[in-house]
Design an enzyme around this catalytic site. Structure first.
Site, PDB file in Angstrom:
ATOM      1  N   HIS A 119      18.519  32.492  58.946  1.00 60.63           N
ATOM      2  CA  HIS A 119      19.055  33.465  58.006  1.00 60.63           C
ATOM      3  C   HIS A 119      20.532  33.141  57.719  1.00 60.63           C
ATOM      4  O   HIS A 119      21.115  32.266  58.345  1.00 60.63           O
ATOM      5  CB  HIS A 119      18.904  34.876  58.571  1.00 60.63           C
ATOM      6  CG  HIS A 119      17.482  35.263  58.805  1.00 60.63           C
ATOM      7  ND1 HIS A 119      16.835  35.026  60.005  1.00 60.63           N
ATOM      8  CD2 HIS A 119      16.572  35.858  57.999  1.00 60.63           C
ATOM      9  CE1 HIS A 119      15.585  35.453  59.929  1.00 60.63           C
ATOM     10  NE2 HIS A 119      15.393  35.959  58.723  1.00 60.63           N
TER      11      HIS A 119
ATOM     12  N   SER B  36      11.588  37.729  55.712  1.00 58.94           N
ATOM     13  CA  SER B  36      12.936  38.254  55.968  1.00 58.94           C
ATOM     14  C   SER B  36      14.022  37.495  55.211  1.00 58.94           C
ATOM     15  O   SER B  36      15.130  38.024  55.031  1.00 58.94           O
ATOM     16  CB  SER B  36      13.236  38.232  57.470  1.00 58.94           C
ATOM     17  OG  SER B  36      13.068  36.935  57.998  1.00 58.94           O
TER      18      SER B  36
ATOM     19  N   ASP C 159      20.679  32.391  65.592  1.00 57.78           N
ATOM     20  CA  ASP C 159      19.920  32.482  64.343  1.00 57.78           C
ATOM     21  C   ASP C 159      20.465  31.431  63.390  1.00 57.78           C
ATOM     22  O   ASP C 159      21.573  31.562  62.854  1.00 57.78           O
ATOM     23  CB  ASP C 159      20.051  33.877  63.725  1.00 57.78           C
ATOM     24  CG  ASP C 159      19.238  34.034  62.433  1.00 57.78           C
ATOM     25  OD1 ASP C 159      18.653  33.031  61.971  1.00 57.78           O
ATOM     26  OD2 ASP C 159      19.187  35.152  61.898  1.00 57.78           O
TER      27      ASP C 159
END
Length: 448
Positions: A425, A174, A422
């Site tokens: 990312h 990702s 998160d």
């Protein structure tokens, strides 16, 4: 000889001089009062010099007003020290193609990013920090600055011109998808891409830029190897991953010959519990207590994977321009993603203020070692293999992650809500945009 001062003691003379002195003093006071009223009047002209309060050396920066999804970005004014150091920077006499792009610093940059969430429509929900309500914007106003040379900004017009009739792929997990979205957003300022393919889970996608006949793909393959994965979209596993260390994932190998350029990367998936297979036999595992299997460790699997991947890509059967991107560090503090870890910092680290985690250091060492072995083979076979070493520069940006703003307005109902962060990312726009500055410079060097 010193001239003697004559003192006039005549009474009338003293009176006259005293009268003159009183007039002069009164005029002076009136002049001062008028000047004070003039400079304090809000309708008067502003002063030519604006003083700013001293900036304390802390790990935070002043937060800017919240941004709406359609608002323009505020202009950030860097401190005079930051600007003067940037303007006066001189570079040693180093050839541009020999400069180390990955040793440098994040420097304050008052110019706005190349795009916003309003001008780019491909930003995924979890990385759309501005739309999700992140209140600060200082993280947008930094750029990566190599110490030995100037790094030009990404030029989308020039990039699309170079990529005419070409195909480019980002191959990995990702983070690779995060990276390709950054590139799409930058390129959208010149031409909007048309999505022409996606898999069932929208993890692998392909876009086409018709005016340049340029194809851009992201291929989701978190191990780069054949793997049986039993996870839901939230990362909850129902069984151990079955990883085949001697078989590459056909999801990407079957289409590899279609790509002129490829950015490939491994990542954090290798840290997950997995059963390892070789020669159709269970060879061991990583972190599988109670299974009565040999603990081979993630290092064993990661080295095997990279060796197989790079052997495949340096084969003379297809001569692509290949980038191996190094591992991406996370910035979870006070826990991990599953145990309440957070990332609340609002400014970059400086060199020496943070140490790389052991697992990241191990993974990067493996990447460097396997890259060195493969680069010489690639050169003999006419394959260009470059190292996109983003690990250390990314380590310095704890402020660039979504944190709790992976979801829309996470504190709207409860300002003390416990929400998942998160810290792996990157916000878009954000620090990951600089990765594309590096890519373009490396393409320029490789094509000249």
């Amino acid at each position: 000889m010193v001239k003697e001062m004559r003192i006039d003691l005549n009474p009338s003379s003293l009176h006259k001089r005293h009268h003159v002195f009183v007039k002069f003093a009164g005029s002076f006071l009136l002049l001062c009062l008028a000047f004070r009223l003039f400079v304090s009047d809000p309708t008067g002209f502003p002063s030519s010099v604006v003083q700013t309060p001293p900036i304390e050396e802390t790990n935070t920066i002043t937060e800017s007003p919240p941004l709406s999804s359609s608002s323009s970005l505020p202009i950030q004014v860097s401190s005079s020290d930051d600007l003067s150091s940037n303007e006066s920077q001189t570079f040693p006499n180093v050839a541009a193609d020999q400069c180390d792009l990955f040793t440098g610093d994040w420097v304050a940059d008052p110019s706005a990013p190349a795009y916003t969430n309003a001008s780019c429509q491909v930003i995924e929900h979890h990385q759309n920090c501005m739309k999700n309500g992140r209140p600060d914007s200082g993280y947008l106003y930094w750029r990566w600055n190599p110490r030995a040379c100037e790094l030009p900004r990404f030029d989308p017009q020039k990039f699309l011109h170079l990529m005419r009739n070409k195909a480019w792929a980002f191959i990995g997990d990702s983070i690779s998808r995060n990276h390709v979205q950054s590139l799409l957003c930058i390129l959208s300022q010149v031409e909007q891409a048309i999505e022409v393919y996606h898999d069932e889970e929208y993890r692998s996608k392909r876009w086409h830029f018709p005016s340049h006949n340029f194809t851009l793909s992201v291929v989701w393959t978190p191990f780069l190897l054949k793997a049986n994965i039993y996870e839901d979209p939230n990362g909850v596993s129902s069984s151990e991953i079955q990883l085949h260390l001697d078989q590459l994932d056909e999801t990407w190998t079957a289409q590899y010959k279609n790509f002129d350029y490829a950015v490939i990367a491994g990542g954090k998936w290798f840290l997950k519990t997995a059963i390892y297979h070789e020669n159709n036999t269970v060879a061991g595992c990583h972190y599988c207590p109670g299974k009565n299997l040999t603990e081979l460790g993630f290092e064993y699997a990661y080295r095997k994977a990279l060796k197989s991947v790079l052997n495949f890509m340096t084969n003379p059967g297809h001569k692509a321009f290949v980038f191996l991107r190094t591992t991406t560090p996370d910035h979870f503090e006070n826990g991990e993603w599953f145990s309440g870890g957070t990332c609340n910092r609002t400014a970059p680290f400086k060199e020496g203020e943070v140490d790389m985690k052991d697992v990241d250091a191990v993974m990067r060492d493996i990447e460097l070692e396997e890259f060195e072995k493969a680069a010489s083979v690639g050169a003999e076979n006419g394959v260009i293999l470059k190292l996109l070493d983003t690990t250390r520069l990314s380590l310095l940006r704890p402020d660039g992650h979504p944190g709790p703003y992976r979801e829309f307005q996470p504190f709207a109902k409860d300002k003390n809500a416990k929400v998942q962060n998160d810290c792996l990312h990157w916000c878009l726009p954000g620090p990951i945009d600089s990765w594309n500055d590096l890519l373009m410079e490396m393409v320029n060097r490789g094509t000249h």
